[in-house]
Design an enzyme around this catalytic site. Structure first.
Site, mmCIF file in Angstrom:
data_model
loop_
_atom_site.group_PDB
_atom_site.id
_atom_site.type_symbol
_atom_site.label_atom_id
_atom_site.label_comp_id
_atom_site.label_asym_id
_atom_site.label_seq_id
_atom_site.Cartn_x
_atom_site.Cartn_y
_atom_site.Cartn_z
ATOM 1 N N CYS A 58 12.249 -2.727 14.942
ATOM 2 C CA CYS A 58 13.040 -2.824 16.171
ATOM 3 C C CYS A 58 12.185 -2.469 17.399
ATOM 4 C CB CYS A 58 14.264 -1.897 16.095
ATOM 5 S SG CYS A 58 15.688 -2.633 15.255
ATOM 6 N N GLN B 7 12.107 -24.048 -15.619
ATOM 7 C CA GLN B 7 13.261 -24.701 -16.227
ATOM 8 C C GLN B 7 14.428 -24.549 -15.266
ATOM 9 O OE1 GLN B 7 16.145 -23.005 -17.519
ATOM 10 N NE2 GLN B 7 17.081 -24.813 -18.397
ATOM 11 N N ARG C 102 23.279 -27.168 -19.091
ATOM 12 C CA ARG C 102 23.181 -25.741 -19.347
ATOM 13 C C ARG C 102 23.893 -24.867 -18.318
ATOM 14 N NH1 ARG C 102 18.703 -21.477 -19.913
ATOM 15 N NH2 ARG C 102 19.199 -20.609 -21.939
ATOM 16 N N CYS D 86 14.595 1.639 12.041
ATOM 17 C CA CYS D 86 13.883 0.416 11.629
ATOM 18 C C CYS D 86 12.516 0.354 12.299
ATOM 19 C CB CYS D 86 14.721 -0.809 12.004
ATOM 20 S SG CYS D 86 13.790 -2.356 11.935
ATOM 21 N N GLY E 50 12.233 -9.091 -2.532
ATOM 22 C CA GLY E 50 11.210 -8.070 -2.264
ATOM 23 C C GLY E 50 11.070 -7.726 -0.803
ATOM 24 N N CYS E 51 12.034 -8.147 0.013
ATOM 25 C CA CYS E 51 11.976 -7.867 1.438
ATOM 26 C C CYS E 51 12.546 -6.464 1.653
ATOM 27 C CB CYS E 51 12.776 -8.906 2.201
ATOM 28 S SG CYS E 51 12.767 -8.612 3.961
ATOM 29 N N ASP F 178 0.406 -3.223 8.570
ATOM 30 C CA ASP F 178 -0.167 -1.894 8.364
ATOM 31 C C ASP F 178 -0.652 -1.691 6.918
ATOM 32 O OD1 ASP F 178 0.481 -1.312 11.026
ATOM 33 O OD2 ASP F 178 2.475 -0.590 10.473
ATOM 34 N N LYS G 54 18.836 -17.174 -10.729
ATOM 35 C CA LYS G 54 18.093 -17.790 -11.825
ATOM 36 C C LYS G 54 16.899 -16.899 -12.147
ATOM 37 C CE LYS G 54 15.784 -20.587 -14.494
ATOM 38 N NZ LYS G 54 16.203 -20.827 -15.881
#
Ligand SMILES: O=P(O)(O)O[C@H]1O[C@H](CO)[C@@H](O)[C@H](O)[C@H]1O
Ligand SMILES: O=P(O)(O)O[C@H]1O[C@H](CO)[C@@H](O)[C@H](O)[C@H]1O
Lengths: 349, 349
Positions: free
Chosen positions: A55, A326, A28, A52, A162-163, A78, A314
């Site tokens: 930091c 899969q 595939r 940031c 999701g970071c 937090d 994927k």
């Protein structure tokens, strides 16, 4: 009739760690891709970013300032998903359909480096050893809290995972219950141990070291391989060659070898698509419930989402959510691809 | 000590359908979001797109032309994850670690409408009824193939769900084995049936209809609710009020009521963030293995990824992959939000 060829024919593989199957469709990978492409972030990051919240010296959301830390730095999350507060709860007689229980825990953030622009593959070995020693300390400290029975160490790397901040960091969620995936793993490890008086993952590793089909890299004390039952296209697992149930049992030599294989593996990952390679990684090891747990074997999972390029991942969606995981290329193919990659980071070529 | 408040305190809930837990962190929805935003596609689509391989009359990747279909249209997936070819396979004595079996199956694509620009919430009821009748026909046809024991009907909607073409369509993967998630569900349904001589989901539905805390909408024959153990922020489940094990057992009145609740639910979804709402949906029902399966109850899952807005989704990553699913708002809160939304599509306001 055609004979079964595991390199060509659709098949299912069994994952003995969680007692589930994966559908493998080797052919595939050839289908064209017309779907979503991920954004690629190629801007060079500064060593220090004044905006940031991870930091050194900067102020976090809750108003506290980070110390001017020089190696790693740990603080309470937090916005923790679990809280330390004890909760009064009476088990009630509600029907099976409405079973709920309060969950106590502690969530921490582990900054890997004061440098905003470095990730594991670009750090030096002493810095990575220092991260491992930080994990050891956290496992000990959190694990010794009376109501904490499990310490989950993990890292989400890359915005696609999701970071929300590229500053190198991981997390630790410690809690009173065994999370679902860990409980499934423990059940399998225990059943195998009771049946064979030996360790499932150590026995598996012996077989893999003989076959040499899925080993990506190894050193004296550690191996990184693509599990036979891997779900993600370039999923890997790091296992030590000695039976060790938890991170705090590593000798200083094992800490060095673990640091070294972490660096080599993540360099290969970055080199695969010449990008800062996204993944979620996490350590599975003995719970901190005070039992001895000979069935456990320390191991670390890497679940990277990319499939074809730095921008095509994927998708584990419809069929995968309703049916089962899969994959489009075989684990053997993925292992060969990773194995063949250079061990010098592409940025230093 | 504080008394347990399920609306405020971190807790775990039990999913009796697959025997797994989910971590619920009600307070966590308040954390600020600095992470990845999804692209929002707001371009109006044409009714017919000459470059779309699903539009009537157009040519597909394999060179075949689609008919000038007027309602729905089904064809074999040109890049199927499973194949029909029989494979010769001898069960061997390889150790537990290397268990693999060839898997036979048939994969099809179901175009929901000739119109390139319509999705379920914008179709009229006769068209949706026609899709349901197409699913019935496919379940019958595929299920009667001798080696097919399970027919998975599903839809991936939206590029964030790996869908590569906005033309309204779903898929069907039919295969010889029960996929992992279906097998887990069947085990739970069976155990409950053997213990109670009744159906788990019907009994659950009775309780939900009394409590009215998680019902989103209902009509004479169907209910859409947020399950007590939902994982995704706005996950829902459609269940019929009558004990029916498979889609082919629906009366004509049930087909109408099912179509109507599908339309109403997906309109609410679109209205939530005023966007074409992405999700994966799928039907769980009795396998086609020739047994009677009184333990089964037809139901349909909707797993939508969005959490805060049209562009911010929930990431099921590090902790979720290593530990267990985690959610940031309670299912009761989600149900209330969905319930309060208008039933007129935002585009027609
Ligand atoms: O079949 P498609 O639409 O090309 O592909 C999509 O759905 C499949 C079934 O859920 C997934 O395996 C793929 O990862 C996804 O991109
Ligand atoms: O804790 P963070 O980095 O804000 O959030 C990230 O990791 C968490 C733990 O895997 C997930 O629950 C979140 O969905 C993800 O966005």
């Amino acid at each position: 009739m055609k004979n079964f060829d595991i390199n060509e024919d659709p098949h299912r593989r069994y994952n003995p760690l969680i007692n589930e199957w994966v559908l493998v469709s080797p052919h595939r990978a050839k289908r064209p891709w017309q779907g979503q492409n991920e954004k690629i972030h190629t801007d060079a990051l500064p060593e220090y970013d004044p905006t940031c919240y991870l930091c050194p010296g900067n102020v976090r959301a809750n108003g506290e300032s980070n110390p001017k830390y020089e190696s790693s730095f740990v603080f309470e999350n937090d916005f923790a998903a679990v809280k330390q507060q004890p909760i009064l709860f009476e088990e009630n007689s509600k029907p099976t359909f409405f079973k709920a229980k309060p969950e106590r825990g502690i969530a921490r953030v582990v900054c890997f480096s004061p440098r905003h622009d470095l990730t594991l593959p670009e750090m030096n070995l002493p810095s990575i050893e220092n991260i491992i020693r930080t994990w050891q300390k956290e496992y000990t400290d959190l694990g010794s809290v009376d109501y904490i029975n499990h310490v989950q160490i993990f890292e989400n790397k890359g915005s696609v995972m999701g970071c929300s901040n590229p500053h190198p960091h991981g997390q630790i969620w410690a809690q009173s219950s065994l999370p679902t995936q860990v409980e499934k793993t423990q059940n399998s490890l225990k059943a195998y141990f009771e049946k064979n008086q030996s360790n499932l993952l150590q026995d598996y590793l012996q077989e893999e070291l003989k076959l040499k089909e899925r080993i990506v890299i190894e050193n004296e004390r550690f191996v990184a391989l693509v599990p036979f039952w891997a779900i993600w296209p370039f999923e890997t697992m790091i296992i030590g060659k000695r039976h060790v149930t938890k991170i705090t049992d590593f000798t200083p030599e094992e800490v060095s070898d673990y640091a070294s294989i972490l660096k080599r593996l993540t360099i290969k990952y970055d080199n695969l698509f010449e990008t800062s390679f996204p993944y979620s990684s996490g350590i599975h090891q003995a719970p901190t419930d005070g039992e001895s747990h000979p069935e456990w074997q320390f191991h670390m999972h890497f679940y990277p989402p990319l499939l074809r390029s730095a921008s095509v991942k994927k998708f584990m969606v419809g069929y995968e959510m309703m049916g089962e995981a899969q994959r489009d290329i075989t684990p053997e193919k993925s292992a060969a691809v990773l194995k063949a990659l250079p061990e010098v980071h592409y940025k230093n070529k």
